[in-house]
Design a protein around this motif. Structure first.
Motif, PDB file in Angstrom:
ATOM      1  N   ASN A 124       0.824  -1.210   0.000  1.00 54.15           N
ATOM      2  CA  ASN A 124       0.000   0.000   0.000  1.00 54.15           C
ATOM      3  C   ASN A 124       0.859   1.260   0.000  1.00 54.15           C
ATOM      4  OD1 ASN A 124      -2.241  -1.631   0.035  1.00 54.15           O
ATOM      5  ND2 ASN A 124      -2.599  -1.404   2.226  1.00 54.15           N
ATOM      6  N   SER A 183       1.806   3.153  -3.329  1.00 56.37           N
ATOM      7  CA  SER A 183       0.845   4.017  -4.011  1.00 56.37           C
ATOM      8  C   SER A 183       0.904   5.460  -3.546  1.00 56.37           C
ATOM      9  CB  SER A 183      -0.573   3.478  -3.801  1.00 56.37           C
ATOM     10  OG  SER A 183      -0.679   2.194  -4.339  1.00 56.37           O
ATOM     11  N   GLU A 204       1.604   9.434  -3.301  1.00 52.26           N
ATOM     12  CA  GLU A 204       1.437  10.475  -4.321  1.00 52.26           C
ATOM     13  C   GLU A 204       2.751  10.990  -4.882  1.00 52.26           C
ATOM     14  OE1 GLU A 204      -1.426  11.568  -5.647  1.00 52.26           O
ATOM     15  OE2 GLU A 204      -2.408   9.998  -4.476  1.00 52.26           O
ATOM     16  N   SER A 243       3.967   8.413  -9.483  1.00 50.03           N
ATOM     17  CA  SER A 243       3.102   9.588  -9.619  1.00 50.03           C
ATOM     18  C   SER A 243       3.026  10.021 -11.086  1.00 50.03           C
ATOM     19  CB  SER A 243       3.618  10.732  -8.749  1.00 50.03           C
ATOM     20  OG  SER A 243       4.863  11.182  -9.235  1.00 50.03           O
ATOM     21  N   SER A 297       1.356   4.948 -15.168  1.00 51.92           N
ATOM     22  CA  SER A 297       1.596   4.848 -13.731  1.00 51.92           C
ATOM     23  C   SER A 297       0.972   3.581 -13.168  1.00 51.92           C
ATOM     24  CB  SER A 297       1.029   6.083 -13.041  1.00 51.92           C
ATOM     25  OG  SER A 297       1.159   5.985 -11.661  1.00 51.92           O
ATOM     26  N   ASP A 298      -0.249   3.268 -13.590  1.00 52.93           N
ATOM     27  CA  ASP A 298      -0.922   2.054 -13.132  1.00 52.93           C
ATOM     28  C   ASP A 298      -0.183   0.793 -13.580  1.00 52.93           C
ATOM     29  OD1 ASP A 298      -2.876   3.561 -11.911  1.00 52.93           O
ATOM     30  OD2 ASP A 298      -4.311   3.365 -13.563  1.00 52.93           O
ATOM     31  N   ARG A 355       2.985   0.511 -11.441  1.00 51.07           N
ATOM     32  CA  ARG A 355       2.633   0.158 -10.065  1.00 51.07           C
ATOM     33  C   ARG A 355       2.234  -1.311  -9.981  1.00 51.07           C
ATOM     34  NH1 ARG A 355      -1.328   3.395  -9.319  1.00 51.07           N
ATOM     35  NH2 ARG A 355      -0.039   5.134  -8.678  1.00 51.07           N
ATOM     36  N   SER A 356       1.397  -1.775 -10.895  1.00 46.39           N
ATOM     37  CA  SER A 356       0.970  -3.179 -10.826  1.00 46.39           C
ATOM     38  C   SER A 356       2.143  -4.122 -11.090  1.00 46.39           C
ATOM     39  CB  SER A 356      -0.182  -3.448 -11.796  1.00 46.39           C
ATOM     40  OG  SER A 356       0.247  -3.379 -13.132  1.00 46.39           O
TER      41      SER A 356
END
Length: 142
Positions: free
Chosen positions: A91, A94, A96, A101, A123-124, A127-128
């Motif tokens: 967590n 994630s 900012e 970002s 960004s997604d 992140r994944s």
């Protein structure tokens, strides 16, 4: 040609092709698989074919980037963090102001850096990929 002869003639192909395919796909690490997957997803969201990122270059760069998260996952597993503590770590990815970002998403074309196409999606994707790599290391996948 009788059907038995055809079968005998094609039998080596039927037997050896799956082994060749397994040999090519079997030696990738978790970091390499996640980097390659993310590089292909980033290539798909690029809308300008003239400045489309090179998948091989992105795979190499993303592997270096994801290796950091793999090492964090290995350290957390070695430190015997619980799954809940590991989820808290995930967590924290994630944030900012972190590397995921919108503002930090850029594309390089020759020697110039530009704002990335669709920075939210990029960004997604990053992140994944980082989260998947972390969990692979935490769960002991090579």
């Amino acid at each position: 040609m009788p059907p038995v002869r055809q079968l005998i003639r094609h039998l080596p192909l039927v037997v050896f092709i799956p082994f060749f395919l397994m040999a090519c796909a079997g030696n990738q690490t978790s970091v390499d698989k996640n980097a390659r997957h993310a590089a292909f997803r980033i290539e798909q969201i690029a809308f300008d074919p003239n400045t489309k990122p090179l998948t091989a270059d992105n795979t190499r760069l993303l592997a270096q980037f994801f290796r950091q998260f793999y090492e964090i996952g290995k350290k957390d597993r070695a430190a015997h963090l619980t799954t809940a503590q590991a989820q808290q770590r995930v967590n924290s990815f994630s944030g900012e102001n972190g590397p995921f970002s919108r503002e930090r998403q850029t594309s390089r074309f020759i020697t110039q850096e530009y704002a990335a196409d669709q920075p939210e999606k990029r960004s997604d994707i990053l992140r994944s990929g980082a989260i998947d790599t972390y969990w692979d290391a935490y769960n002991g996948r090579p």
